[in-house]
Scaffold this motif. Sequence first.
Motif, PDB file in Angstrom:
ATOM      1  N   LYS A  57       0.815  -1.217   0.000  1.00 32.78           N
ATOM      2  CA  LYS A  57       0.000   0.000   0.000  1.00 32.78           C
ATOM      3  C   LYS A  57       0.845   1.262   0.000  1.00 32.78           C
ATOM      4  O   LYS A  57       0.532   2.233  -0.697  1.00 32.78           O
ATOM      5  CB  LYS A  57      -0.940   0.000   1.212  1.00 32.78           C
ATOM      6  CG  LYS A  57      -2.169  -0.867   1.029  1.00 32.78           C
ATOM      7  CD  LYS A  57      -3.156  -0.638   2.167  1.00 32.78           C
ATOM      8  CE  LYS A  57      -4.430  -1.445   1.933  1.00 32.78           C
ATOM      9  NZ  LYS A  57      -5.421  -1.212   3.010  1.00 32.78           N
ATOM     10  N   ASN A  58       1.924   1.270   0.781  1.00 30.69           N
ATOM     11  CA  ASN A  58       2.775   2.454   0.839  1.00 30.69           C
ATOM     12  C   ASN A  58       3.442   2.724  -0.503  1.00 30.69           C
ATOM     13  O   ASN A  58       3.487   3.869  -0.974  1.00 30.69           O
ATOM     14  CB  ASN A  58       3.844   2.291   1.925  1.00 30.69           C
ATOM     15  CG  ASN A  58       3.264   2.323   3.317  1.00 30.69           C
ATOM     16  OD1 ASN A  58       2.196   2.900   3.526  1.00 30.69           O
ATOM     17  ND2 ASN A  58       3.956   1.712   4.274  1.00 30.69           N
ATOM     18  N   GLN A  59       3.956   1.673  -1.130  1.00 30.86           N
ATOM     19  CA  GLN A  59       4.577   1.832  -2.442  1.00 30.86           C
ATOM     20  C   GLN A  59       3.556   2.250  -3.491  1.00 30.86           C
ATOM     21  O   GLN A  59       3.834   3.079  -4.357  1.00 30.86           O
ATOM     22  CB  GLN A  59       5.252   0.522  -2.860  1.00 30.86           C
ATOM     23  CG  GLN A  59       6.440   0.128  -2.014  1.00 30.86           C
ATOM     24  CD  GLN A  59       6.907  -1.286  -2.319  1.00 30.86           C
ATOM     25  OE1 GLN A  59       6.100  -2.223  -2.416  1.00 30.86           O
ATOM     26  NE2 GLN A  59       8.210  -1.457  -2.481  1.00 30.86           N
ATOM     27  N   ARG A  60       2.356   1.670  -3.384  1.00 29.24           N
ATOM     28  CA  ARG A  60       1.276   2.004  -4.308  1.00 29.24           C
ATOM     29  C   ARG A  60       0.921   3.479  -4.223  1.00 29.24           C
ATOM     30  O   ARG A  60       0.693   4.159  -5.224  1.00 29.24           O
ATOM     31  CB  ARG A  60       0.051   1.147  -3.968  1.00 29.24           C
ATOM     32  CG  ARG A  60      -0.913   0.928  -5.111  1.00 29.24           C
ATOM     33  CD  ARG A  60      -2.049   0.035  -4.659  1.00 29.24           C
ATOM     34  NE  ARG A  60      -1.583  -1.214  -4.079  1.00 29.24           N
ATOM     35  CZ  ARG A  60      -2.343  -2.054  -3.399  1.00 29.24           C
ATOM     36  NH1 ARG A  60      -3.618  -1.770  -3.202  1.00 29.24           N
ATOM     37  NH2 ARG A  60      -1.845  -3.172  -2.924  1.00 29.24           N
ATOM     38  N   SER A  61       0.864   3.995  -3.003  1.00 31.22           N
ATOM     39  CA  SER A  61       0.535   5.413  -2.792  1.00 31.22           C
ATOM     40  C   SER A  61       1.581   6.307  -3.439  1.00 31.22           C
ATOM     41  O   SER A  61       1.252   7.363  -3.998  1.00 31.22           O
ATOM     42  CB  SER A  61       0.444   5.720  -1.297  1.00 31.22           C
ATOM     43  OG  SER A  61      -0.587   4.975  -0.695  1.00 31.22           O
ATOM     44  N   LYS A  62       2.842   5.875  -3.388  1.00 27.96           N
ATOM     45  CA  LYS A  62       3.914   6.658  -4.004  1.00 27.96           C
ATOM     46  C   LYS A  62       3.746   6.721  -5.517  1.00 27.96           C
ATOM     47  O   LYS A  62       3.860   7.788  -6.130  1.00 27.96           O
ATOM     48  CB  LYS A  62       5.267   6.031  -3.646  1.00 27.96           C
ATOM     49  CG  LYS A  62       6.468   6.824  -4.146  1.00 27.96           C
ATOM     50  CD  LYS A  62       7.768   6.142  -3.737  1.00 27.96           C
ATOM     51  CE  LYS A  62       8.960   6.899  -4.295  1.00 27.96           C
ATOM     52  NZ  LYS A  62      10.250   6.242  -3.938  1.00 27.96           N
ATOM     53  N   ARG A  64       0.927   6.349  -7.176  1.00 29.33           N
ATOM     54  CA  ARG A  64      -0.273   7.125  -7.484  1.00 29.33           C
ATOM     55  C   ARG A  64      -0.037   8.616  -7.290  1.00 29.33           C
ATOM     56  O   ARG A  64      -0.547   9.442  -8.050  1.00 29.33           O
ATOM     57  CB  ARG A  64      -1.439   6.671  -6.603  1.00 29.33           C
ATOM     58  CG  ARG A  64      -2.064   5.354  -6.990  1.00 29.33           C
ATOM     59  CD  ARG A  64      -2.470   5.313  -8.467  1.00 29.33           C
ATOM     60  NE  ARG A  64      -3.323   6.415  -8.852  1.00 29.33           N
ATOM     61  CZ  ARG A  64      -3.280   7.025 -10.027  1.00 29.33           C
ATOM     62  NH1 ARG A  64      -2.429   6.644 -10.948  1.00 29.33           N
ATOM     63  NH2 ARG A  64      -4.102   8.013 -10.298  1.00 29.33           N
ATOM     64  N   GLU A  65       0.743   8.972  -6.270  1.00 29.78           N
ATOM     65  CA  GLU A  65       1.034  10.388  -6.023  1.00 29.78           C
ATOM     66  C   GLU A  65       1.833  10.983  -7.170  1.00 29.78           C
ATOM     67  O   GLU A  65       1.572  12.108  -7.616  1.00 29.78           O
ATOM     68  CB  GLU A  65       1.802  10.542  -4.704  1.00 29.78           C
ATOM     69  CG  GLU A  65       1.970  11.985  -4.259  1.00 29.78           C
ATOM     70  CD  GLU A  65       0.643  12.720  -4.081  1.00 29.78           C
ATOM     71  OE1 GLU A  65       0.595  13.924  -4.416  1.00 29.78           O
ATOM     72  OE2 GLU A  65      -0.335  12.095  -3.626  1.00 29.78           O
ATOM     73  N   ARG A  68      -0.565  11.293 -10.080  1.00 31.51           N
ATOM     74  CA  ARG A  68      -1.558  12.347  -9.830  1.00 31.51           C
ATOM     75  C   ARG A  68      -0.952  13.737 -10.031  1.00 31.51           C
ATOM     76  O   ARG A  68      -1.595  14.636 -10.573  1.00 31.51           O
ATOM     77  CB  ARG A  68      -2.111  12.214  -8.407  1.00 31.51           C
ATOM     78  CG  ARG A  68      -3.351  13.072  -8.144  1.00 31.51           C
ATOM     79  CD  ARG A  68      -3.890  12.877  -6.739  1.00 31.51           C
ATOM     80  NE  ARG A  68      -4.323  11.497  -6.543  1.00 31.51           N
ATOM     81  CZ  ARG A  68      -3.725  10.639  -5.738  1.00 31.51           C
ATOM     82  NH1 ARG A  68      -2.664  10.996  -5.041  1.00 31.51           N
ATOM     83  NH2 ARG A  68      -4.175   9.414  -5.604  1.00 31.51           N
TER      84      ARG A  68
END
Length: 292
Positions: A57-62, A64-65, A68
């Motif tokens: 999840k943490n890597q995924r958020s990176k 996506r950020e 984005r």
Amino acid sequence: MEIKIMDLVGRRSYNCDILFRVIDIQQIGGQKMVSLYGEDFRLVADAPYHDLIVINKNQRSKFREQARTLEEQSLKLFEQDVELLKERQQYEATNGYVKQNNYFQMPGKVLHLDGDPAYLKKCMDLYKKFGVPVLGIHCHEKEMPLKISSLMDYYRPDILVITGHDAYSKTKGKMSDINAYRHSKHFVQTVKEARKKVPHLDQLVIFAGACQSHFESLIHAGANFASSPSRINIHALDPVYIVAKISFTPFMERIHVWDVLRNTLTGEKGMGGIETRGMLRIGMPYNPVQEE
């Protein structure tokens, strides 16, 4: 960790540079092979099972950020372009007189065929935000040449988008060989079928291609804009930025290629095209139906 269908993964051999969705897992020639679709880039790839790692999840958020941030930059630039176009159109439609609600706009209608339903949804959300009239159809790349004729008869678009997934494989041939590409030949066939219906480049504007697609073949087949001149990956939303610009540019104006490409996420290395007229028409007077 076991890898399953629809997991988000990265490739160890590429330092997990792109986020992929797992589409299929098969046993081929004694080893497990996995079919992958890019999450933000229109790339299709095959990879050995052992080369993949599940993205947490943490890597995924990176990931996506980062995506984005790029999307927001392009969106802001495009919105500025549209606002300037609208101000100029209002001035010209009223000969400089300021008057509210005295004209209406008819942007170019878009038919968007996409080989990926997730990408199609992202694109449809962005079309809606821009106010572009659009019909979106999920259609596998191989089926597009068979379905395009009836879809055009049904919707009568001004602008046609033919996209999905693609990839060049040097093991299958030289970069000039269209058979070395996953879906470029299907995109080319679809463009040719569309041009049988509407041959004129300014009566139907076509965008075609995906990541690493055979740009030259798509342009020669009759596309106004296509990917990918440098065979790089294109962002999932790049076709929308190009199409929206065409849809909101007046039909009496020519669109210079760089004016269209400069606000895309991959620029001239990922996209290219030819001079094309806009599709917007302005009418007067604006007379909304009065509610009783």
